[in-house]
Design an enzyme around this catalytic site. Structure first.
Site, PDB file in Angstrom:
ATOM      1  N   SER A 138      82.682   0.026-117.437  1.00 54.30           N
ATOM      2  CA  SER A 138      83.767   0.893-116.954  1.00 54.30           C
ATOM      3  C   SER A 138      84.664   1.196-118.153  1.00 54.30           C
ATOM      4  O   SER A 138      84.660   0.436-119.133  1.00 54.30           O
ATOM      5  CB  SER A 138      84.579   0.120-115.907  1.00 54.30           C
ATOM      6  N   TYR A 151      88.465  -7.782-112.099  1.00 52.88           N
ATOM      7  CA  TYR A 151      87.521  -6.657-112.202  1.00 52.88           C
ATOM      8  C   TYR A 151      87.407  -6.212-113.661  1.00 52.88           C
ATOM      9  O   TYR A 151      86.307  -6.103-114.210  1.00 52.88           O
ATOM     10  CB  TYR A 151      87.989  -5.490-111.328  1.00 52.88           C
TER      11      TYR A 151
HETATM   12  N1  LIG Z   1      84.082   4.638-109.123  1.00 54.75           N
HETATM   13  C1  LIG Z   1      84.665   4.342-110.271  1.00 54.75           C
HETATM   14  O1  LIG Z   1      85.773   4.809-110.571  1.00 54.75           O
HETATM   15  C2  LIG Z   1      83.963   3.443-111.248  1.00 54.75           C
HETATM   16  C3  LIG Z   1      84.399   3.444-112.585  1.00 54.75           C
HETATM   17  C4  LIG Z   1      83.779   2.610-113.490  1.00 54.75           C
HETATM   18  C5  LIG Z   1      82.727   1.792-113.102  1.00 54.75           C
HETATM   19  N2  LIG Z   1      82.306   1.812-111.796  1.00 54.75           N
HETATM   20  C6  LIG Z   1      81.212   0.926-111.414  1.00 54.75           C
HETATM   21  O2  LIG Z   1      80.163   1.652-110.818  1.00 54.75           O
HETATM   22  C7  LIG Z   1      79.442   0.805-109.942  1.00 54.75           C
HETATM   23  C8  LIG Z   1      79.274   1.496-108.604  1.00 54.75           C
HETATM   24  O3  LIG Z   1      80.547   1.641-107.996  1.00 54.75           O
HETATM   25  P1  LIG Z   1      80.934   2.889-107.074  1.00 54.75           P
HETATM   26  O4  LIG Z   1      82.170   3.469-107.615  1.00 54.75           O
HETATM   27  O5  LIG Z   1      79.768   3.748-106.871  1.00 54.75           O
HETATM   28  O6  LIG Z   1      81.389   2.154-105.710  1.00 54.75           O
HETATM   29  P2  LIG Z   1      80.659   1.944-104.317  1.00 54.75           P
HETATM   30  O7  LIG Z   1      80.326   3.244-103.678  1.00 54.75           O
HETATM   31  O8  LIG Z   1      81.506   0.986-103.574  1.00 54.75           O
HETATM   32  O9  LIG Z   1      79.268   1.259-104.714  1.00 54.75           O
HETATM   33  C9  LIG Z   1      79.142  -0.103-104.932  1.00 54.75           C
HETATM   34  C10 LIG Z   1      77.693  -0.466-104.733  1.00 54.75           C
HETATM   35  O10 LIG Z   1      77.557  -1.869-105.037  1.00 54.75           O
HETATM   36  C11 LIG Z   1      76.872  -2.476-103.962  1.00 54.75           C
HETATM   37  N3  LIG Z   1      77.277  -3.868-103.812  1.00 54.75           N
HETATM   38  C12 LIG Z   1      78.527  -4.387-103.738  1.00 54.75           C
HETATM   39  N4  LIG Z   1      78.475  -5.711-103.523  1.00 54.75           N
HETATM   40  C13 LIG Z   1      77.150  -6.024-103.466  1.00 54.75           C
HETATM   41  C14 LIG Z   1      76.447  -7.228-103.237  1.00 54.75           C
HETATM   42  N5  LIG Z   1      77.083  -8.404-103.035  1.00 54.75           N
HETATM   43  N6  LIG Z   1      75.092  -7.200-103.256  1.00 54.75           N
HETATM   44  C15 LIG Z   1      74.440  -6.035-103.453  1.00 54.75           C
HETATM   45  N7  LIG Z   1      75.048  -4.847-103.658  1.00 54.75           N
HETATM   46  C16 LIG Z   1      76.397  -4.853-103.649  1.00 54.75           C
HETATM   47  C17 LIG Z   1      77.231  -1.659-102.719  1.00 54.75           C
HETATM   48  O11 LIG Z   1      76.214  -1.809-101.729  1.00 54.75           O
HETATM   49  P3  LIG Z   1      76.410  -2.631-100.357  1.00 54.75           P
HETATM   50  O12 LIG Z   1      77.847  -2.552 -99.970  1.00 54.75           O
HETATM   51  O13 LIG Z   1      75.479  -1.938 -99.411  1.00 54.75           O
HETATM   52  O14 LIG Z   1      75.960  -4.024-100.660  1.00 54.75           O
HETATM   53  C18 LIG Z   1      77.220  -0.255-103.297  1.00 54.75           C
HETATM   54  O15 LIG Z   1      75.915   0.283-103.282  1.00 54.75           O
HETATM   55  C19 LIG Z   1      80.228  -0.517-109.853  1.00 54.75           C
HETATM   56  O16 LIG Z   1      79.649  -1.457-110.724  1.00 54.75           O
HETATM   57  C20 LIG Z   1      81.606  -0.103-110.369  1.00 54.75           C
HETATM   58  O17 LIG Z   1      82.303  -1.186-110.931  1.00 54.75           O
HETATM   59  C21 LIG Z   1      82.892   2.629-110.867  1.00 54.75           C
END
Ligand SMILES: NC(=O)c1ccc[n+]([C@@H]2O[C@H](COP(=O)([O-])OP(=O)(O)OC[C@H]3O[C@@H](n4cnc5c(N)ncnc54)[C@H](OP(=O)(O)O)[C@@H]3O)[C@@H](O)[C@H]2O)c1
Length: 248
Positions: A138, A151
């Site tokens: 991130s 985080y």
């Molecule tokens: N959105 C942003 O601004 C941003 C910025 C920088 C980095 N990121 C990173 O991008 C990645 C995806 O995030 P997102 O923004 O797309 O959010 P999101 O829509 O909440 O996606 C998170 C994903 O992680 C999975 N997950 C969470 N806990 C889990 C567990 N215990 N076991 C298996 N899967 C799990 C969720 O699936 P289930 O709930 O079905 O398990 C979901 O598919 C994350 O690593 C986040 O830190 C996001």
């Protein structure tokens, strides 16, 4: 990495960035398996996309990771790309005793989870041609957000881990790539997908896919929007960016 003809496992692909990249990889001519805890979403995604399969995974549970490994590598012995996408982001206040549980869950999911995945899949992937492991950090790995200290710390740790992993796998077929998204419109942290300050998911996915295609050897995939955080220290703007993120 090559962007077509792979078999890609997106661990954390039921929503947000993982799901959108799964769709993009699928459209680009890759076999895709998405994994996550929400069985209903996995079924919906598989029903909507001929060529995307869903598997249950709880990344905080080593037995669940082992089961995923057995299932996916048995059904898809050609698997060559692992994307360690799963993550949670929850605000914490160190003076609130309830926050310790949040910190522990965040470390278990965002840090220990990807490390366990790598241990489970790397010995298999080094035997595959044109393999890749993509980790997900991130912009907050480079300048922390004070409302989410654990985080931000897990993402900084995954950046560090990825650097060492790449070096350890340097002589193998496995390319190690860090995706470092900026604030992107997903429901991470329970937010809506209409945050004006966040990058639209569609734009993030398009820029990411085009960088993966145009820079096949890149160790890091950095869309323009994340560069302010990524290079804050190098450009002498760290204090300014940190103060902004602290709301000062
Ligand atoms: N959105 C942003 O601004 C941003 C910025 C920088 C980095 N990121 C990173 O991008 C990645 C995806 O995030 P997102 O923004 O797309 O959010 P999101 O829509 O909440 O996606 C998170 C994903 O992680 C999975 N997950 C969470 N806990 C889990 C567990 N215990 N076991 C298996 N899967 C799990 C969720 O699936 P289930 O709930 O079905 O398990 C979901 O598919 C994350 O690593 C986040 O830190 C996001």
């Amino acid at each position: 990495m090559k962007t077509t003809g792979n078999t890609v496992l997106v661990a954390g692909g039921t929503s947000g960035i993982g799901l959108e990249l799964a769709r993009r990889f699928h459209a680009a001519g890759n076999k895709v398996i998405v994994a996550g805890r929400r069985r209903r979403l996995l079924d919906e995604i598989a029903a909507e996309h001929d060529g995307i399969e869903g598997e249950v995974l709880d990344i905080t549970d080593d037995a669940s990771i082992r089961r995923l490994f057995e299932t996916v590598t048995t059904q898809h012995p050609e698997l060559n790309v692992l994307i360690a996408m799963a993550g949670v982001m929850v605000p914490e206040r160190v003076l609130d005793p309830g926050s310790l549980e949040v910190s522990e869950r965040t470390v278990g999911t965002n840090l220990l989870g990807p490390i366990r995945l790598v241990h489970a899949f790397a010995p298999f992937l080094v035997e595959q041609p044109n393999a890749a492991i993509l980790t997900v950090t991130s912009g907050l790995a480079y300048v922390p957000l004070p409302t989410t200290p654990t985080y931000s710390a897990t993402k900084a740790a995954i950046h560090s881990y990825t650097e060492s992993l790449r070096e350890q796998l340097r002589e193998t077929s496995v390319q190690v790539i860090e995706l470092a998204p900026p604030l992107t419109r997903t429901t991470l942290m329970g937010s809506g997908t209409d945050n004006e300050r966040a990058m639209p998911l569609d734009e993030f996915a398009s820029e990411t896919m085009s960088l993966l295609e145009s820079q096949p050897d890149a160790p890091q995939i950095l869309v323009e929007r994340v560069k302010r955080q990524r290079f804050a220290e190098a450009t002498g703007t760290y204090d300014e960016v940190f103060a902004m993120q602290a709301g000062r």
